[in-house]
Design an enzyme around this catalytic site. Structure first.
Site, PDB file in Angstrom:
ATOM      1  N   HIS A 134      -4.031  -9.303   3.609  1.00 49.64           N
ATOM      2  CA  HIS A 134      -5.477  -9.464   3.778  1.00 49.64           C
ATOM      3  C   HIS A 134      -5.768 -10.644   4.677  1.00 49.64           C
ATOM      4  CE1 HIS A 134      -6.719  -7.352  -0.237  1.00 49.64           C
ATOM      5  NE2 HIS A 134      -6.333  -6.523   0.702  1.00 49.64           N
ATOM      6  N   TYR A 159      -6.860 -17.431   9.146  1.00 47.70           N
ATOM      7  CA  TYR A 159      -5.871 -16.692   8.364  1.00 47.70           C
ATOM      8  C   TYR A 159      -4.645 -17.562   8.215  1.00 47.70           C
ATOM      9  CZ  TYR A 159      -2.798 -12.854   6.952  1.00 47.70           C
ATOM     10  OH  TYR A 159      -1.925 -12.045   6.277  1.00 47.70           O
ATOM     11  N   LYS A 173      -2.206  -2.273   7.958  1.00 50.44           N
ATOM     12  CA  LYS A 173      -3.387  -1.724   8.630  1.00 50.44           C
ATOM     13  C   LYS A 173      -3.529  -2.327  10.015  1.00 50.44           C
ATOM     14  CE  LYS A 173      -6.262  -0.509   4.652  1.00 50.44           C
ATOM     15  NZ  LYS A 173      -7.554  -0.747   3.967  1.00 50.44           N
ATOM     16  N   HIS A 194      -1.979   2.497  -5.943  1.00 50.64           N
ATOM     17  CA  HIS A 194      -2.754   1.276  -5.716  1.00 50.64           C
ATOM     18  C   HIS A 194      -2.855   0.442  -6.991  1.00 50.64           C
ATOM     19  CE1 HIS A 194      -4.826  -0.609  -2.422  1.00 50.64           C
ATOM     20  NE2 HIS A 194      -5.826  -0.961  -3.204  1.00 50.64           N
ATOM     21  N   ARG A 246      -0.326  -2.142  -6.884  1.00 51.84           N
ATOM     22  CA  ARG A 246      -0.725  -3.218  -5.950  1.00 51.84           C
ATOM     23  C   ARG A 246      -1.707  -4.173  -6.631  1.00 51.84           C
ATOM     24  NH1 ARG A 246      -1.191  -4.502  -0.369  1.00 51.84           N
ATOM     25  NH2 ARG A 246      -3.310  -4.890   0.386  1.00 51.84           N
ATOM     26  N   ARG A 252       0.862  -1.179   0.000  1.00 46.81           N
ATOM     27  CA  ARG A 252       0.000   0.000   0.000  1.00 46.81           C
ATOM     28  C   ARG A 252       0.903   1.235   0.000  1.00 46.81           C
ATOM     29  NH1 ARG A 252      -2.104  -3.486   4.093  1.00 46.81           N
ATOM     30  NH2 ARG A 252      -4.211  -4.254   3.614  1.00 46.81           N
TER      31      ARG A 252
END
Length: 304
Positions: free
Chosen positions: A272, A281, A174, A246, A249, A150
């Site tokens: 993600h 995950y 994030k 982006h 990305r 990002r």
């Protein structure tokens, strides 16, 4: 094992009854295998081809959208899935086609533009490496495309979080979630050139001493500056698309997935979590992520 058995029979059907080329058959099989991978990521290991519902198909395309796969590529994958479930229908293995009501090609939300690999090269080639800013900008774009960062992650890249000896960056994403992301040899090369010949010659402001990419005043670059750099280079390259950091990305993810990369590897590199259940995950080992870049990223494959 049920999926493998159905895929084997599906391959025979495509070969003997539809007389498709080897490339087309392999593409169809990859498409179905990607869906199978998604079910595993979503924790739906018990969902066999017979039990697949239209909601599973929809969830899969939402997942692909979040990974950055453009609608045209999603449409091609949907064609593969439709062929598979049509085969199951013809063989009376299922009584209803779960792909029947799935729209194509505009699946999920509209994505930003995606650059082709030749377009990526055109942008890189217009950079003037004889200037300090050009050397820095080449390093920036190589990192964006090599690692799928990002823009916020790029401007916060730290010198102490680069592990070029093992080919990884430590990224704070994030929610301050930390992940290790592979970085390609081209990106390492241009970052090292920038650090040695440009950054080392600058007077660096105290608050930016650990930041990798700096502006002329020795301070860290802003997000807006990265946007401006990319828009200017795209214009010079004659690329008339609405692109941003982006876009690199999205291109990173799209090119890996289209090349056959494991969805879980792409998911982890992008930072993600699972679309369906955040607690599921899948963390993959460093060697597997690095091998994914080596095998499927255009900037790596060209050197083989």
């Amino acid at each position: 094992m049920l999926w493998q058995s159905y895929l084997k029979n599906f391959k025979s059907y495509l070969t003997l009854e539809r007389s498709l080329s080897e490339n087309s058959i392999e593409a169809y099989l990859r498409d179905v295998h990607k869906f199978w991978e998604y079910l595993e990521i979503a924790g739906e290991n018990d969902v066999t081809p017979i039990l697949v519902k239209d909601s599973d198909i929809t969830g899969f395309f939402v997942f692909l959208t979040e990974l950055g796969l453009e609608p045209t590529s999603q449409s091609r994958i949907l064609s593969g899935l439709k062929a598979f479930f049509k085969y199951l229908l013809l063989e009376d293995i299922i009584v209803a086609d779960p792909t029947g009501l799935i729209a194509s090609p505009k699946v999920g939300r509209k994505l930003p533009e995606t650059l082709s690999y030749p377009e990526i090269l055109k942008i890189l080639e217009v950079i003037d490496l004889s200037t300090p800013e050009g050397t820095r900008n080449r390093a920036i774009l190589e990192v964006l495309y090599s690692s799928g960062l990002r823009v916020s992650e790029l401007v916060e890249m730290k010198l102490t979080e680069m592990y070029f000896d093992i080919g990884f960056l430590r990224i704070f994403g994030k929610g301050d979630k930390v992940r290790l992301v592979p970085i390609g040899k081209d990106a390492i090369k241009y970052v090292e050139i920038y650090l040695e010949h440009i950054r080392n010659q600058q007077v660096v402001k105290k608050q930016a001493e650990n930041h990798v990419f700096l502006n002329r005043r020795g301070d860290k670059l802003s997000r807006v500056m990265i946007f401006m750099i990319i828009k200017d280079l795209a214009a010079k390259a004659g690329i008339h698309k609405s692109i941003s950091p982006h876009t690199f990305r999205h291109s990173f993810a799209t090119h890996l997935i289209e090349g056959g990369a494991d969805l879980r590897a792409v998911q982890e590199m992008l930072g993600h979590e699972s679309i369906t259940t955040t607690e599921i995950y899948t963390h993959l080992d460093r060697e597997f992520l690095q091998q994914t870049i080596t095998d499927f990223h255009p900037r790596s494959k060209k050197k083989q």
